[in-house]
Design an enzyme around this catalytic site. Structure first.
Site, short mmCIF file in Angstrom:
data_model
loop_
_atom_site.label_atom_id
_atom_site.label_comp_id
_atom_site.label_asym_id
_atom_site.label_seq_id
_atom_site.Cartn_x
_atom_site.Cartn_y
_atom_site.Cartn_z
N LYS A 117 -54.53 -12.53 -45.39
CA LYS A 117 -53.23 -13.00 -45.84
C LYS A 117 -52.84 -14.17 -44.95
CE LYS A 117 -48.62 -11.41 -47.16
NZ LYS A 117 -47.95 -12.64 -46.84
N GLU A 122 -58.95 -9.83 -48.74
CA GLU A 122 -58.81 -11.22 -48.28
C GLU A 122 -57.85 -11.28 -47.10
OE1 GLU A 122 -57.32 -13.49 -51.59
OE2 GLU A 122 -58.66 -12.47 -52.99
N CYS A 143 -23.43 -34.20 -17.30
CA CYS A 143 -24.35 -33.09 -17.01
C CYS A 143 -25.79 -33.64 -17.00
CB CYS A 143 -24.17 -32.02 -18.08
SG CYS A 143 -25.28 -30.63 -17.89
N CYS A 162 -24.22 -28.36 -13.91
CA CYS A 162 -23.10 -29.21 -13.47
C CYS A 162 -21.83 -28.43 -13.18
CB CYS A 162 -22.83 -30.31 -14.51
SG CYS A 162 -22.10 -29.68 -16.02
N TYR A 199 -56.56 -18.07 -55.67
CA TYR A 199 -56.21 -17.54 -56.99
C TYR A 199 -56.46 -18.64 -58.03
CZ TYR A 199 -53.22 -14.56 -60.03
OH TYR A 199 -52.73 -13.74 -61.01
N ARG A 245 -43.69 -22.91 -54.16
CA ARG A 245 -43.31 -21.70 -54.86
C ARG A 245 -41.84 -21.74 -55.28
NH1 ARG A 245 -41.23 -16.67 -53.82
NH2 ARG A 245 -42.00 -15.11 -55.21
N LYS A 292 -49.58 -5.69 -43.81
CA LYS A 292 -49.17 -6.61 -42.73
C LYS A 292 -49.61 -6.07 -41.37
CE LYS A 292 -45.71 -9.19 -43.43
NZ LYS A 292 -45.29 -10.52 -43.73
N CYS A 311 -22.57 -26.59 -22.89
CA CYS A 311 -21.93 -27.27 -21.77
C CYS A 311 -21.27 -28.51 -22.37
CB CYS A 311 -22.95 -27.69 -20.72
SG CYS A 311 -22.24 -28.86 -19.55
N CYS A 367 -21.82 -24.03 -16.46
CA CYS A 367 -23.12 -24.68 -16.62
C CYS A 367 -23.92 -24.60 -15.32
CB CYS A 367 -22.92 -26.13 -17.04
SG CYS A 367 -24.46 -27.05 -17.12
N ASP A 395 -64.61 -44.68 -41.57
CA ASP A 395 -63.54 -45.69 -41.53
C ASP A 395 -63.99 -47.00 -42.17
OD1 ASP A 395 -61.96 -43.88 -40.31
OD2 ASP A 395 -62.22 -44.68 -38.29
N ASP A 403 -50.72 -17.17 -43.41
CA ASP A 403 -49.30 -17.26 -43.12
C ASP A 403 -48.84 -18.71 -43.19
OD1 ASP A 403 -46.78 -16.50 -42.48
OD2 ASP A 403 -47.18 -16.18 -40.35
#
Ligand code: IVH
Length: 667
Positions: A113, A111, A428, A407, A223, A134, A309, A422, A404, A35, A115
């Site tokens: 994959k 490798e 409520c 209420c 890649y 992409r 997968k 509701c 509900c 810092d 997510d």
């Protein structure tokens, strides 16, 4: 050493410490030391605006004012991968490759994959110049400003890398950042992100790179693309990219037989659960680039690679009952209560049942054996019922409630929507408390002396029914007359009183009008300047404002049309809450750049780039990253790049100097 040299030295040093910390996980200095170096750099950069550099480590904190994302056509289309779900399909892929290569020996690079979201990073002369999502594979969004805030992505590379190349990889939100973010959102009653991928995507597409900077994104690169690469081996090129400073997965192996591929799959199916980021499979790539070329592509994906997968984790357990939850907006969610089961490392005893149609489709009964899945989502969901397992005494059929649970008001379901609501938003309890909690939250009125528990307590004691009631509270009421509680009660009252100076744009956000988030509130406040003009604005007038669409405009219109909301505004006004832009804000805002799309290029003497961005926004203009036919003019500083200059000339886009620009906005 002169200051210019010191800036350069500090930049290089901070780049190295970033790499040590975020890529290698091996910091050499403490956070405080880091810092201190950063502060020194920021101070020097402030003294030398002419040395501004978007790739400086100081830019990792982002700014508040990105323009809209520019659409960029990919130099090389971004293909996706064919998916497989079984070892049999992996074997078929292996055999297809062997056949295609006519008996040549080959190895496969195995490798993880990841997510997240794929990203394409462009480097020229060792510097990051552009980052693009992409999109549809042909064109994506230019998200360079946000990507610069990702600490593990190098902005400046060592010498010896190719002059021009592209790196592709995945932007991810690590589990730890994701959990922290959702905890914060929960505390603020903001909707939670369902999984790290959605959170990463929302963050990467955030209009504010300062938001992106805070959320702790990470990136793994998998890649390398260039006209000429150092090696014919994909694996080897990635290892080299690791030496250039990129974060390359350590979980990568070369396999030269199908057995090796299978053992990689089996190992990681379990071991991946300990990784810091989400993965959803394995990617197999033919390692040799020349063999890749000879195998070629189909229309959508390469013939030389495939994804396998993992199966989402699933367990069967008994359904004990169903409860219904009411959220801040009144939406009712059915929740299954189950005998606890172990799933992806946690004990699960509740799972969402989405909505009525979902329950009907499963023909759910209490006592059923249900299948619970925890895929990428944090909230587990029921995915099926084992009807075979039903005994003779079928339990009670699960049906959706009609009133509900909080209420008693009959629920409504809007045409075309799956959710029940509701409609009793004025009385409520969870809706009332939710609105007050939103009002006091940090990004709204920031009344930190109150929290969900005090709100609940005041509500139970009948002291507050809406946000305007807060301003009528007294120290006596809050302390309940008890001397011991006096000091904390005074703090609460002071916190509420201080919120009277919160600027209008945040007040507008705090009102909790559906679909009016922080950014929309800011935009509306700046365009309409006061609550009175906004309350009279028609949907059409709001649609004229950049960034305001039909959903928001109609929601705002509907909100102001309700008499109880008008009364609320009047009561808040009498309490002294800000309902118009302050004099300073009015003085520094105008619509002189209304409708103008402006590109900033080069270095400037009188203000920093970020200040120019802010000025453009404050005067109603839009700042974008690259020159196109839509650009109104380029705000051109010293040493503007030759390619930009040429493009502006070609498209007939005028260049405006710093001084010309300043006199434009000063009128
Ligand atoms: S290679 C032409 N490698 O999966 C092949 N992709 O379904 C380009 N992904 O869009 C992709 N981990 O977002 C590759 N190790 C990895 C990956 C990976 C995740 C994603 C990527 C791609 C999608 C394909």
């Amino acid at each position: 050493m002169d200051e210019k040299q010191e800036i350069e030295r500090l930049r290089a040093e901070l780049h190295r410490h970033n790499h040590n910390y975020y890529v290698l996980n091996q910091p050499e200095i403490s956070d405080q030391e880091f810092d201190a170096l950063m502060r020194r750099l920021q101070d020097l950069e402030a003294l030398h605006p002419e040395l501004a550099d978007p790739n400086s480590p100081s830019q990792r904190v982002g700014s508040d004012l990105n323009g809209e994302f520019e659409q960029v056509i990919h130099q090389r289309p971004m293909l996706s991968l064919a998916n497989t779900y079984s070892k049999a399909e992996v074997r078929e892929f292996y055999e297809r490759v062997a056949l295609g290569l006519q008996g040549q020996p080959f190895s496969l690079c195995c490798e993880m994959k990841f997510d997240g979201l794929s990203i394409s990073l462009h480097y020229e002369q060792g510097r990051l110049v552009r980052a693009v999502t992409r999109g549809d594979g042909v064109q994506g969004d230019d998200v360079t400003a946000n990507v610069r805030t990702i600490r593990s992505i190098p902005l400046v590379l060592p010498s010896g890398c190719p002059q021009e190349f592209e790196m592709r990889g995945e932007v991810l939100m690590p589990w730890l950042s994701f959990e922290r973010l959702n905890r914060e959102r929960e505390a603020m009653e903001e909707p939670l992100f369902a999984n790290p991928r959605n959170a990463a995507s929302g963050t990467l597409k955030s209009k504010s790179s300062a938001v992106a900077a805070r959320r702790g994104l990470d990136a793994y690169l998998y890649y390398v693309l260039a006209d000429e690469l150092p090696s014919d081996s994909h694996y080897r090129n990635l290892q080299l990219a690791g030496q250039w400073g990129f974060k390359v997965s350590r979980e990568m192996r070369l396999a030269s037989s199908l057995e090796e591929v299978f053992s990689f799959i089996d190992y990681w199916d379990e071991a991946r659960k300990a990784l810091p980021v989400a993965t959803d499979g394995i990617v197999l790539k033919v390692d040799s680039l020349s063999q890749q070329r000879s195998l070629g592509l189909t229309a959508k994906s390469p013939r030389w690679a495939i994804a396998y997968k993992f199966k989402a984790e699933r367990q069967a357990t008994e359904l004990l009952g169903v409860t219904f939850q009411v959220g801040r907006t009144g939406a009712v969610t059915p929740v299954a209560l189950m005998t606890p089961v172990q799933l992806s490392g946690t004990m699960v005893h509740r799972a969402t049942l989405n909505n009525e149609d979902f329950i009907l489709a499963l023909d759910l009964h209490v006592g059923d054996l249900v299948e619970v899945e925890k895929g990428g989502e944090i909230i587990p969901k029921i995915v099926g019922v084992d009807k075979e397992a039903r005994g003779e005494g079928l339990g009670q059929k699960v049906s959706f409630i009609t009133a509900c649970p909080e209420c008693g008001t009959p629920l409504v379901r809007f045409e075309g929507e799956a959710a029940h609501y509701c409609p009793n938003d004025t009385a409520c309890p969870p809706q009332i408390k939710g609105r007050i909690e939103h009002y006091i939250s940090r990004k709204a009125m920031d009344i930190s002396s109150l929290g969900p528990e005090t709100v609940n307590d005041f509500f139970q004691r009948g002291m507050i029914r809406d946000v305007a009631d807060l301003y009528d509270l007294s120290v006596e009421q809050v302390s309940g007359g008890k001397q011991s509680r006096r000091t904390s009660a005074e703090r609460v009252i002071k916190g509420i009183a201080d919120s009277r100076s919160v600027p209008f744009e945040r007040v507008l956000f705090a009102l909790g009008i559906r679909f009016v988030g922080e950014i929309a509130a800011k935009t509306l406040a700046r365009s309409f300047k006061s609550i009175d003009t906004l309350s009279r604005a028609s949907v059409e007038q709001m649609l004229q404002v950049n960034g305001i669409g039909k959903v928001i405009a109609e929601s705002v219109r509907g909100w102001f049309q309700k008499a109880e909301n008008q009364r609320l505004v009047e009561r808040l006004r009498l309490s002294g809450v800000q309902f118009e832009l302050s004099r300073e804000e009015l003085a520094t805002h105008s619509d002189r750049l209304e409708g103008k799309t402006i590109v900033i290029s080069g270095v400037f003497a009188r203000h920093s780039r970020d200040e120019y961005k802010a000025l453009i926004e404050r005067h109603g203009g839009k700042n974008t990253g690259s020159i196109s036919q839509k650009t109104s003019f380029v705000l051109a500083g010293e040493s503007m790049g030759p390619s930009k200059r040429e493009k502006a000339e070609r498209l007939g886009v005028p260049l405006v100097s710093e001084d010309e620009f300043l006199s434009m906005i000063e009128g």
